[in-house]
Design a protein around this motif. Sequence first.
Motif, PDB file in Angstrom:
ATOM      1  N   UNK A 142      59.356 -54.649  43.556  1.00  7.71           N
ATOM      2  CA  UNK A 142      59.986 -55.867  44.061  1.00  7.71           C
ATOM      3  C   UNK A 142      61.489 -55.719  44.217  1.00  7.71           C
ATOM      4  N   UNK A 143      62.138 -55.159  43.211  1.00  7.28           N
ATOM      5  CA  UNK A 143      63.587 -54.934  43.290  1.00  7.28           C
ATOM      6  C   UNK A 143      63.923 -54.010  44.454  1.00  7.28           C
ATOM      7  N   UNK A 144      63.137 -52.969  44.633  1.00  3.73           N
ATOM      8  CA  UNK A 144      63.385 -52.030  45.733  1.00  3.73           C
ATOM      9  C   UNK A 144      63.191 -52.695  47.093  1.00  3.73           C
ATOM     10  N   UNK A 145      62.149 -53.498  47.226  1.00  3.57           N
ATOM     11  CA  UNK A 145      61.912 -54.182  48.499  1.00  3.57           C
ATOM     12  C   UNK A 145      63.070 -55.124  48.841  1.00  3.57           C
ATOM     13  N   UNK A 146      63.645 -55.746  47.836  1.00  2.00           N
ATOM     14  CA  UNK A 146      64.770 -56.658  48.052  1.00  2.00           C
ATOM     15  C   UNK A 146      66.097 -55.923  48.209  1.00  2.00           C
ATOM     16  N   UNK A 147      66.082 -54.610  47.992  1.00  4.61           N
ATOM     17  CA  UNK A 147      67.319 -53.841  48.108  1.00  4.61           C
ATOM     18  C   UNK A 147      68.307 -54.127  47.001  1.00  4.61           C
ATOM     19  N   UNK A 148      67.813 -54.532  45.830  1.00  4.11           N
ATOM     20  CA  UNK A 148      68.678 -54.879  44.709  1.00  4.11           C
ATOM     21  C   UNK A 148      68.883 -53.663  43.806  1.00  4.11           C
ATOM     22  N   UNK A 149      70.122 -53.284  43.584  1.00  6.40           N
ATOM     23  CA  UNK A 149      70.412 -52.186  42.677  1.00  6.40           C
ATOM     24  C   UNK A 149      70.314 -52.680  41.233  1.00  6.40           C
ATOM     25  N   UNK A 150      69.788 -51.841  40.378  1.00  6.58           N
ATOM     26  CA  UNK A 150      69.602 -52.256  38.995  1.00  6.58           C
ATOM     27  C   UNK A 150      69.703 -51.066  38.055  1.00  6.58           C
ATOM     28  N   UNK A 151      70.012 -51.384  36.801  1.00  6.47           N
ATOM     29  CA  UNK A 151      70.032 -50.396  35.731  1.00  6.47           C
ATOM     30  C   UNK A 151      68.706 -50.482  34.994  1.00  6.47           C
ATOM     31  N   UNK A 152      68.088 -49.357  34.771  1.00  3.83           N
ATOM     32  CA  UNK A 152      66.789 -49.320  34.109  1.00  3.83           C
ATOM     33  C   UNK A 152      66.930 -48.829  32.678  1.00  3.83           C
ATOM     34  N   UNK A 153      66.375 -49.584  31.727  1.00  3.95           N
ATOM     35  CA  UNK A 153      66.369 -49.201  30.316  1.00  3.95           C
ATOM     36  C   UNK A 153      64.924 -49.011  29.885  1.00  3.95           C
ATOM     37  N   UNK A 154      64.573 -47.785  29.531  1.00  2.37           N
ATOM     38  CA  UNK A 154      63.192 -47.459  29.187  1.00  2.37           C
ATOM     39  C   UNK A 154      62.898 -47.797  27.727  1.00  2.37           C
ATOM     40  N   UNK A 155      61.813 -48.529  27.506  1.00  2.00           N
ATOM     41  CA  UNK A 155      61.336 -48.833  26.157  1.00  2.00           C
ATOM     42  C   UNK A 155      59.930 -48.246  26.021  1.00  2.00           C
ATOM     43  N   UNK A 156      59.806 -47.198  25.268  1.00  2.00           N
ATOM     44  CA  UNK A 156      58.525 -46.516  25.152  1.00  2.00           C
ATOM     45  C   UNK A 156      57.498 -47.386  24.429  1.00  2.00           C
ATOM     46  N   UNK A 157      56.424 -47.704  25.124  1.00  2.00           N
ATOM     47  CA  UNK A 157      55.353 -48.462  24.494  1.00  2.00           C
ATOM     48  C   UNK A 157      54.622 -47.604  23.469  1.00  2.00           C
TER      49      UNK A 157
END
Length: 211
Positions: free
Chosen positions: A20-35
């Motif tokens: 969804x973020x990519x389709x909207x062209x929104x740049x974002x910072x990703x923080x990985x939380x290992x399940x």
Amino acid sequence: MTIRLFDYFRSSASYRVRIGLNLKGAEYERIDLSLLDGKHREADNLARNPQGFVPTLEFDGHQLTQSLAILDYLDARFPEPPFVSKDPARRSKTLAQALLIACDIHPINNLRVLKYLKGELGASDEARDDWYRHWVREGFVALETMAEGSGRYLGGDAPDLADICLVPQMFNARRFNLDLTPFPTLVRIDAALQELDAFAAASPERVSQSS
């Protein structure tokens, strides 16, 4: 404006939000939380997401949870391209397809359910995987019928909310070796969606490589 996404690379719900973020062209910072390591159950994540889930999207001073609610927020915040049609009938069909995946298939097959089956109920690996495939197969039988005549995507000429939900579920179906032969329409649409940068860049393989 900083957008921060707390997610896990293989989480289906997080995968939807990345698309969804990519389709909207929104740049974002990703923080990985290992399940697998239980990072989602630590105090800081519980403070931002009381269920202890991923994803959480920090945006506009809000901490947004639940993938479909996040996607709805993004659709209101960035109107183009739309995730759902303004036509009532088309909107209803899109929501029905998306909810079939997000509410009927996914919740009973997510990691915490699979862990409970194996740990608390003593199910074997084979029984756990059969459980997974059964519920995906049952949902896909209905979705395949609903998808007939859709066009290039479930959304027709452009991907919609249902397509955003479909691709992560197809990824999971393949992970658990579900025979997709009975679902040619879903396979065709998934392949077409994978050709789009917004979907390809959100894939677990691409995300894990960039972590």
